[in-house]
Design an enzyme around this catalytic site. Structure first.
Site, PDB file in Angstrom:
ATOM      1  N   CYS A   1       1.039  -1.181  -0.104  1.00  0.00           N
ATOM      2  CA  CYS A   1      -0.031   0.016  -0.077  1.00  0.00           C
ATOM      3  C   CYS A   1       0.846   1.240   0.126  1.00  0.00           C
ATOM      4  CB  CYS A   1      -0.987   0.085   1.103  1.00  0.00           C
ATOM      5  SG  CYS A   1      -2.050  -1.540   1.283  1.00  0.00           S
TER       6      CYS A   1
ATOM      7  N   LYS B   1      -7.809   0.069  10.892  1.00  0.00           N
ATOM      8  CA  LYS B   1      -7.802  -1.072   9.973  1.00  0.00           C
ATOM      9  C   LYS B   1      -6.701  -1.976  10.470  1.00  0.00           C
ATOM     10  CE  LYS B   1      -7.045  -2.245   4.989  1.00  0.00           C
ATOM     11  NZ  LYS B   1      -6.979  -1.901   3.744  1.00  0.00           N
TER      12      LYS B   1
ATOM     13  N   GLU C   1      -5.406   6.152  16.867  1.00  0.00           N
ATOM     14  CA  GLU C   1      -5.647   6.034  15.441  1.00  0.00           C
ATOM     15  C   GLU C   1      -6.836   7.026  15.125  1.00  0.00           C
ATOM     16  OE1 GLU C   1      -4.029   5.332  12.813  1.00  0.00           O
ATOM     17  OE2 GLU C   1      -2.543   3.745  12.984  1.00  0.00           O
TER      18      GLU C   1
ATOM     19  N   LYS D   1     -12.393  -1.858  10.680  1.00  0.00           N
ATOM     20  CA  LYS D   1     -12.341  -2.959   9.594  1.00  0.00           C
ATOM     21  C   LYS D   1     -11.218  -4.025  10.096  1.00  0.00           C
ATOM     22  CE  LYS D   1     -10.755  -3.608   4.972  1.00  0.00           C
ATOM     23  NZ  LYS D   1     -10.162  -3.203   3.837  1.00  0.00           N
TER      24      LYS D   1
HETATM   25  C1  PBG Z   1      -6.760  -1.950   0.530  1.00  0.00           C
HETATM   26  C2  PBG Z   1      -8.026  -2.676   0.769  1.00  0.00           C
HETATM   27  C3  PBG Z   1      -8.183  -3.834   1.122  1.00  0.00           C
HETATM   28  C4  PBG Z   1      -9.663  -4.366   1.431  1.00  0.00           C
HETATM   29  C5  PBG Z   1     -10.182  -2.955   1.261  1.00  0.00           C
HETATM   30  N1  PBG Z   1      -9.231  -1.846   1.078  1.00  0.00           N
HETATM   31  C6  PBG Z   1      -7.213  -5.080   1.089  1.00  0.00           C
HETATM   32  C7  PBG Z   1      -6.119  -5.200   2.228  1.00  0.00           C
HETATM   33  O1  PBG Z   1      -5.995  -4.235   2.785  1.00  0.00           O
HETATM   34  O2  PBG Z   1      -5.258  -5.910   1.907  1.00  0.00           O
HETATM   35  C8  PBG Z   1     -10.278  -5.394   1.844  1.00  0.00           C
HETATM   36  C9  PBG Z   1     -11.691  -5.703   1.752  1.00  0.00           C
HETATM   37  C10 PBG Z   1     -12.226  -6.810   1.820  1.00  0.00           C
HETATM   38  O3  PBG Z   1     -11.638  -7.697   2.516  1.00  0.00           O
HETATM   39  O4  PBG Z   1     -13.353  -6.950   1.515  1.00  0.00           O
HETATM   40  N2  PBG Z   1      -7.030  -1.373  -0.750  1.00  0.00           N
END
Ligand code: PBG
Length: 324
Positions: free
Chosen positions: A130, A195, A233, A248
């Site tokens: 990322c 996240k 965060e 998430k």
């Molecule tokens: C990163 C991103 C991810 C997801 C949403 N945005 C993947 C990651 O962080 O590896 C995962 C969403 C999902 O699993 O439904 N662009």
């Protein structure tokens, strides 16, 4: 005072009584539908590990968008699968890139459908990380400029909201500054603030071919053992200008959703991620669970935990039930 004067079952006697005392209800208003857009033409490519979802080429979006709109779902969030990946994710901030073109197409089909975009370069980088990579390190500050550029191209294409999911420090501030400098002061940021580094993203990474080619995401995404850290965060992202805060994944992290809801007066979103979806679909296919009932229960529980909105691949299925 207790039993037998008090009997909790009195208000559970029938459905109308239960309706009257129900504390949490789910509404179509709470749902955000994730959509995968891919390069090419005439493509509606079912995602094997996520039954019921597909990658769409731009020319094939129309029917899907009309369905989402017809069901009353207020918003979609877009993920792009570009034709070419490189080590700096150039296609992520190409003004004519896959997501940028998809935004214009969706806005021409359904101008008032809220279009949110995922801002992160992992779907566009050859290494699948990322951020900018140097050796085995994922660089923070040089990535901020790319994220800010990416968000700006989305907004210029017509996106209503941007959602950074990369977990670099300072990205919300960098994106806010970049947007404000170009007078996009009224575009909200939905920050994937808490996240976690999670195996629940597995099916999504298959769908986008975005698994990191070396190492993992643990140096930027959060450690699942941590909860106080999520609060820090979130606080930082709010200070940097986030308008909506996301937690998430959702299901295994509902304690975090509740803490965030209790500690901050800000709309909270929870992402019911790919792995959570696939597990339900797989077990339902085997006849081991009632997929529909489990889906509705999961979404309600996410809402009860404190989420105001839920990003979910179940959005269309749930909307059909809610609209009955
Ligand atoms: C990163 C991103 C991810 C997801 C949403 N945005 C993947 C990651 O962080 O590896 C995962 C969403 C999902 O699993 O439904 N662009």
């Amino acid at each position: 005072m207790g039993f037998p004067v008090i009997r909790m079952r009195r208000l559970r006697k029938n459905e109308n009584l239960r309706r009257m005392v129900r504390e949490t209800t789910l509404s179509v208003d709470n749902l955000i539908y994730p959509l995968f857009v891919t390069f090419g033409k005439g493509i509606k490519d079912e995602i094997g590990s996520m039954p019921g979802t597909a990658r769409f080429s731009i020319d094939m979006l129309s029917k899907e968008i009309k369905e989402v709109k017809g069901l009353g779902i207020p918003a979609v969030i877009l993920f792009g699968i570009p034709e070419k990946k490189d080590d700096v994710g150039s296609e992520a901030y190409n003004p004519n890139g896959i997501v940028q073109r998809a935004i214009k197409e969706i806005k021409s089909i359904a101008p008032d459908l809220i279009v949110i975009t995922d801002v992160c370069i992992d779907e566009y980088t050859s290494h699948g990380h990322c951020g900018i990579v140097k050796g085995n390190e994922i660089l923070n500050d040089p990535t901020l400029e790319l994220l800010s550029k990416m968000a700006l191209t989305h907004v210029k294409a017509g996106a209503d909201m941007v959602a950074p999911s990369d977990m670099m420090d300072g990205r919300v501030g960098a994106i806010r500054k970049g947007l404000d400098e170009k007078n996009f002061t009224d575009i909200p940021i939905m920050s994937y603030a808490a996240k976690y580094a999670s195996a629940f993203y597995g099916p999504f990474r298959d769908a986008c071919d975005s698994s990191p080619k070396f190492g993992d995401r643990k140096s930027y995404q959060m450690d699942p053992g941590n909860s106080d850290e999520a609060i820090r965060e979130v606080a930082l992202d709010i200070e940097e200008g986030a308008d909506i805060i996301m937690v998430k994944p959702a299901m295994a992290f509902l304690d975090i959703v509740r803490r965030v809801k209790d500690e901050f007066n800000i709309p909270v979103a929870a992402y019911n991620v790919s792995g959570e979806y696939s597990m339900v679909k797989a077990a339902a296919e085997k006849g081991w669970i009632d997929g529909e009932k489990i889906m509705m229960e999961i979404l309600l529980n996410i809402k009860r935990a404190g989420a105001d909105m839920i990003l979910t691949y179940f959005a269309k299925d749930a909307a059909k039930i809610l609209n009955r």
